[in-house]
Design an enzyme around this catalytic site. Sequence first.
Site, PDB file in Angstrom:
ATOM      1  N   GLU A 132       0.833  -1.210   0.000  1.00 26.26           N
ATOM      2  CA  GLU A 132       0.000   0.000   0.000  1.00 26.26           C
ATOM      3  C   GLU A 132       0.866   1.258   0.000  1.00 26.26           C
ATOM      4  OE1 GLU A 132      -2.705   1.451  -0.297  1.00 26.26           O
ATOM      5  OE2 GLU A 132      -4.416   0.166   0.174  1.00 26.26           O
ATOM      6  N   ASN A 172     -10.047   5.484   2.240  1.00 24.99           N
ATOM      7  CA  ASN A 172      -9.330   5.252   0.982  1.00 24.99           C
ATOM      8  C   ASN A 172      -9.569   6.376  -0.020  1.00 24.99           C
ATOM      9  OD1 ASN A 172      -7.587   2.965   0.597  1.00 24.99           O
ATOM     10  ND2 ASN A 172      -9.338   1.632   0.985  1.00 24.99           N
ATOM     11  N   ASP A 178     -10.391   1.238  -3.802  1.00 24.11           N
ATOM     12  CA  ASP A 178      -9.232   1.339  -2.927  1.00 24.11           C
ATOM     13  C   ASP A 178      -8.517   2.664  -3.211  1.00 24.11           C
ATOM     14  OD1 ASP A 178      -6.962   0.705  -1.242  1.00 24.11           O
ATOM     15  OD2 ASP A 178      -7.443  -1.403  -1.496  1.00 24.11           O
TER      16      ASP A 178
END
Length: 280
Positions: free
Chosen positions: A6, A136, A187
Amino acid sequence: MCKLGEGPSYDPATDTLYWFDIVNGRLLDRRLSGGATNVHELGQMASAIAIIDDQRQLIATETGLFVRDVATGKMTLHTAIEADNPVTRSNDSRVHPCGAFWVGTMGKGEEKGAGSIYWFFKGELRKLFSDITVSNSICFTEDGAIAYYTDTSTGLLMRVGCDPATGLPVGEPKVFVDHRSAKGFIDGSVLDRDGILWNAVWGGSVVKAYGPDGKLVRSIAMPVTQPSCPAFVGKNADRLAVTSAWQGNDDKQRKLDPQAGKTFLLDIEVNGRFEPRVLI
């Protein structure tokens, strides 16, 4: 490979891509011009990085914002965020063009409504949105007048006006994209110079691009089930790197998704831009 890759971010001054393996508490970096991937053990979950100056970075972790010395890797707490709440950790975060940092949190077990989105600017911290399950898609237009974000659990990508001088929201958020009937989950996202929002679709094996009107303009298939977040990279910010994850997959699923956890450089050109430096 990262269990939960991430938070990719590119430093054009050193041609270095940074990203995180959140649940394993690792920061990774690699120069795109070549060389090995470096792994830095942080000792706690961390998810986002911003550049302060050539010597310092700001890292969002499960206990707050830390200043990291680039040369030594030393981490020094700057501003605590939910440090007294063991349930939560940092998640998606990004720097507004004015230098403010929007920092999202979430429950480590995706506990419903456990997270929030904060605004940090020149030492001041404010909570912007609460009751967030999975923060997100935080990103901003180049002029700083619009912010985007989502609570992934809702399936709705939101858009809200922003004060370009401070990065604070103005007015009420409105739905930009309704993804509830589509495969996968919204996301991480980045926004290019043309106002195109590039979103990694967790569970959808795709990166989707939306125009300023919220309409889908392009889909790029990914060789993994769980792409997690894109970043503009390269000396002209004209390439797109995308992290991914294998978190939540059992042994059978991992065999069917053998590249999960890798970070990818997509073979497409984009009109990207570099991240602003954060003002602490």
